[in-house]
Design a protein around this motif. Structure first.
Motif, PDB file in Angstrom:
ATOM      1  N   GLU A  56       0.819  -1.220   0.000  1.00 55.27           N
ATOM      2  CA  GLU A  56       0.000   0.000   0.000  1.00 55.27           C
ATOM      3  C   GLU A  56       0.854   1.272   0.000  1.00 55.27           C
ATOM      4  OE1 GLU A  56      -4.297  -0.513   1.457  1.00 55.27           O
ATOM      5  OE2 GLU A  56      -3.071  -1.120   3.170  1.00 55.27           O
ATOM      6  N   LYS A  57       1.943   1.231  -0.756  1.00 54.80           N
ATOM      7  CA  LYS A  57       2.808   2.403  -0.918  1.00 54.80           C
ATOM      8  C   LYS A  57       3.136   2.580  -2.395  1.00 54.80           C
ATOM      9  CE  LYS A  57       5.210   2.108   3.564  1.00 54.80           C
ATOM     10  NZ  LYS A  57       4.540   0.917   4.086  1.00 54.80           N
ATOM     11  N   ARG A  58       3.195   3.825  -2.830  1.00 59.26           N
ATOM     12  CA  ARG A  58       3.641   4.118  -4.183  1.00 59.26           C
ATOM     13  C   ARG A  58       5.166   4.122  -4.194  1.00 59.26           C
ATOM     14  NH1 ARG A  58       3.004   9.883  -7.476  1.00 59.26           N
ATOM     15  NH2 ARG A  58       4.321   9.279  -9.246  1.00 59.26           N
ATOM     16  N   ALA A  59       5.756   3.640  -5.277  1.00 58.11           N
ATOM     17  CA  ALA A  59       7.214   3.599  -5.377  1.00 58.11           C
ATOM     18  C   ALA A  59       7.802   4.999  -5.458  1.00 58.11           C
ATOM     19  CB  ALA A  59       7.639   2.799  -6.602  1.00 58.11           C
ATOM     20  N   THR A 157      -1.670   8.814  -1.641  1.00 52.66           N
ATOM     21  CA  THR A 157      -0.765   8.754  -2.788  1.00 52.66           C
ATOM     22  C   THR A 157      -0.858   7.401  -3.493  1.00 52.66           C
ATOM     23  OG1 THR A 157       0.769  10.269  -1.692  1.00 52.66           O
ATOM     24  CG2 THR A 157       1.639   8.990  -3.529  1.00 52.66           C
ATOM     25  N   TYR A 158      -0.884   6.348  -2.718  1.00 57.12           N
ATOM     26  CA  TYR A 158      -0.997   4.986  -3.266  1.00 57.12           C
ATOM     27  C   TYR A 158      -2.290   4.822  -4.059  1.00 57.12           C
ATOM     28  CZ  TYR A 158      -1.971  -0.091  -3.014  1.00 57.12           C
ATOM     29  OH  TYR A 158      -2.311  -1.398  -3.279  1.00 57.12           O
ATOM     30  N   TYR A 159      -3.395   5.201  -3.434  1.00 57.89           N
ATOM     31  CA  TYR A 159      -4.715   5.038  -4.061  1.00 57.89           C
ATOM     32  C   TYR A 159      -4.820   5.850  -5.346  1.00 57.89           C
ATOM     33  CZ  TYR A 159      -9.816   5.273  -4.550  1.00 57.89           C
ATOM     34  OH  TYR A 159     -11.096   5.201  -5.022  1.00 57.89           O
ATOM     35  N   GLU A 160      -4.409   7.087  -5.292  1.00 57.44           N
ATOM     36  CA  GLU A 160      -4.570   7.966  -6.451  1.00 57.44           C
ATOM     37  C   GLU A 160      -3.610   7.601  -7.582  1.00 57.44           C
ATOM     38  OE1 GLU A 160      -4.496  12.010  -5.041  1.00 57.44           O
ATOM     39  OE2 GLU A 160      -6.373  11.744  -3.904  1.00 57.44           O
ATOM     40  N   ASP A 164      -6.090   6.542 -10.400  1.00 61.65           N
ATOM     41  CA  ASP A 164      -6.385   7.810 -11.083  1.00 61.65           C
ATOM     42  C   ASP A 164      -7.691   8.421 -10.581  1.00 61.65           C
ATOM     43  OD1 ASP A 164      -4.107   7.939 -12.737  1.00 61.65           O
ATOM     44  OD2 ASP A 164      -5.014   6.591 -14.193  1.00 61.65           O
ATOM     45  N   GLU A 165      -8.053   8.105  -9.344  1.00 62.90           N
ATOM     46  CA  GLU A 165      -9.230   8.685  -8.707  1.00 62.90           C
ATOM     47  C   GLU A 165      -8.803   9.352  -7.408  1.00 62.90           C
ATOM     48  OE1 GLU A 165     -12.348   5.870  -8.159  1.00 62.90           O
ATOM     49  OE2 GLU A 165     -12.276   5.140 -10.220  1.00 62.90           O
ATOM     50  N   LYS A 166      -9.686  10.209  -6.881  1.00 69.84           N
ATOM     51  CA  LYS A 166      -9.396  10.909  -5.637  1.00 69.84           C
ATOM     52  C   LYS A 166      -9.799  10.036  -4.447  1.00 69.84           C
ATOM     53  CE  LYS A 166      -7.757  14.692  -7.396  1.00 69.84           C
ATOM     54  NZ  LYS A 166      -6.311  15.006  -7.241  1.00 69.84           N
ATOM     55  N   TRP A 167      -8.844   9.860  -3.527  1.00 69.07           N
ATOM     56  CA  TRP A 167      -9.057   9.002  -2.359  1.00 69.07           C
ATOM     57  C   TRP A 167     -10.268   9.437  -1.539  1.00 69.07           C
ATOM     58  CZ3 TRP A 167      -6.684   9.548   2.993  1.00 69.07           C
ATOM     59  CH2 TRP A 167      -6.811   8.366   3.731  1.00 69.07           C
ATOM     60  N   LEU A 168     -10.447  10.749  -1.383  1.00 71.17           N
ATOM     61  CA  LEU A 168     -11.526  11.261  -0.537  1.00 71.17           C
ATOM     62  C   LEU A 168     -12.772  11.671  -1.321  1.00 71.17           C
ATOM     63  CD1 LEU A 168      -9.526  13.343   2.102  1.00 71.17           C
ATOM     64  CD2 LEU A 168     -10.365  10.995   2.255  1.00 71.17           C
ATOM     65  N   ASP A 169     -12.886  11.186  -2.543  1.00 73.52           N
ATOM     66  CA  ASP A 169     -14.093  11.423  -3.326  1.00 73.52           C
ATOM     67  C   ASP A 169     -15.136  10.410  -2.873  1.00 73.52           C
ATOM     68  OD1 ASP A 169     -16.113  11.829  -5.123  1.00 73.52           O
ATOM     69  OD2 ASP A 169     -14.959  11.233  -6.897  1.00 73.52           O
ATOM     70  N   MET A 170     -16.037  10.848  -2.008  1.00 75.71           N
ATOM     71  CA  MET A 170     -17.008   9.934  -1.423  1.00 75.71           C
ATOM     72  C   MET A 170     -17.953   9.331  -2.461  1.00 75.71           C
ATOM     73  SD  MET A 170     -16.126   9.818   1.703  1.00 75.71           S
ATOM     74  CE  MET A 170     -15.099  10.732   2.857  1.00 75.71           C
TER      75      MET A 170
END
Length: 203
Positions: A56-59, A157-160, A164-170
């Motif tokens: 769960e980390k981006r390189a 950072t990992y999720y986005e 290519d989506e916003k992590w906190l976009d409910m």
């Protein structure tokens, strides 16, 4: 019949992992979290401990994520281990979702299974999560603040990066729950009620 899969994305300190584990026990179905790393380790023939470091980390753009000879093996040399793990976990998640009802925590599973799962997001106010983190890790509040900020940044950072989506976009989730406002038991009841109707929703 389509399998009923619940994916849980969560803010650090929101008790999302605890809720996911308890939910799987209540429903009597498997829960996949770090188990995915173990399966990926066996599948790719890579050390579990090294994959755990990049989970769960981006390189980083500036260096390889792990000091492991396997990173320099021909098949991985040009791909950060973070990307190798994400790809392996994504394939595993898709395979699992075809075979059984389950709960999957993190790893962008909701987006990997887009349209084939119930996407849950567990969140809570910052101060509440700091308190939880301080108690869980037995550290001072000022240290917990730093930890929560760091983990939030890593997960976002990992999720986005991978979706290519916003992590906190409910709007990207089916069910968003503030864990500071309900007990774990109440939250499980909410999600369970939806789970029990998922068969009808998929028809």
């Amino acid at each position: 019949m389509a399998k009923r899969v619940i994916t849980i994305n969560r803010m650090y300190g929101s008790n999302g992992r605890k809720i996911g584990r308890a939910l799987s026990e209540e429903l009597g179905i498997p829960c996949y979290d770090k188990e995915l790393i173990r399966i990926a380790s066996d599948k790719e023939g890579l050390p579990y401990e090294e994959l755990l470091k990049v989970d769960e980390k981006r390189a980083s753009m500036w260096r390889y994520p792990v000091d492991e000879p396997a990173q320099m093996a021909p098949q991985y040399r040009f791909y950060p281990m973070n990307d190798v793990l994400f790809q392996a976990e994504s394939e595993i998640i898709k395979s699992i979702a075809e075979q059984e009802d389950c709960v999957i925590i993190g790893r962008c599973a909701g987006q990997v299974l887009e349209g084939k799962c119930l996407k849950v997001f567990i969140h809570a106010p910052f101060d509440y999560r700091v308190k939880i983190a301080a108690e869980r890790m037995d550290v001072q509040e000022k240290d917990a603040i730093s930890i929560v900020k760091k983990m939030d940044k890593e997960r976002r950072t990992y999720y986005e990066y991978f979706t290519d989506e916003k992590w906190l976009d409910m709007s990207a989730y089916d069910l968003c729950i503030d864990s500071s406002r309900f007990t774990v038991v109440q939250i499980i009841k909410m999600i369970k009620s939806v789970y029990e109707e998922m068969e009808n929703l998929s028809q």
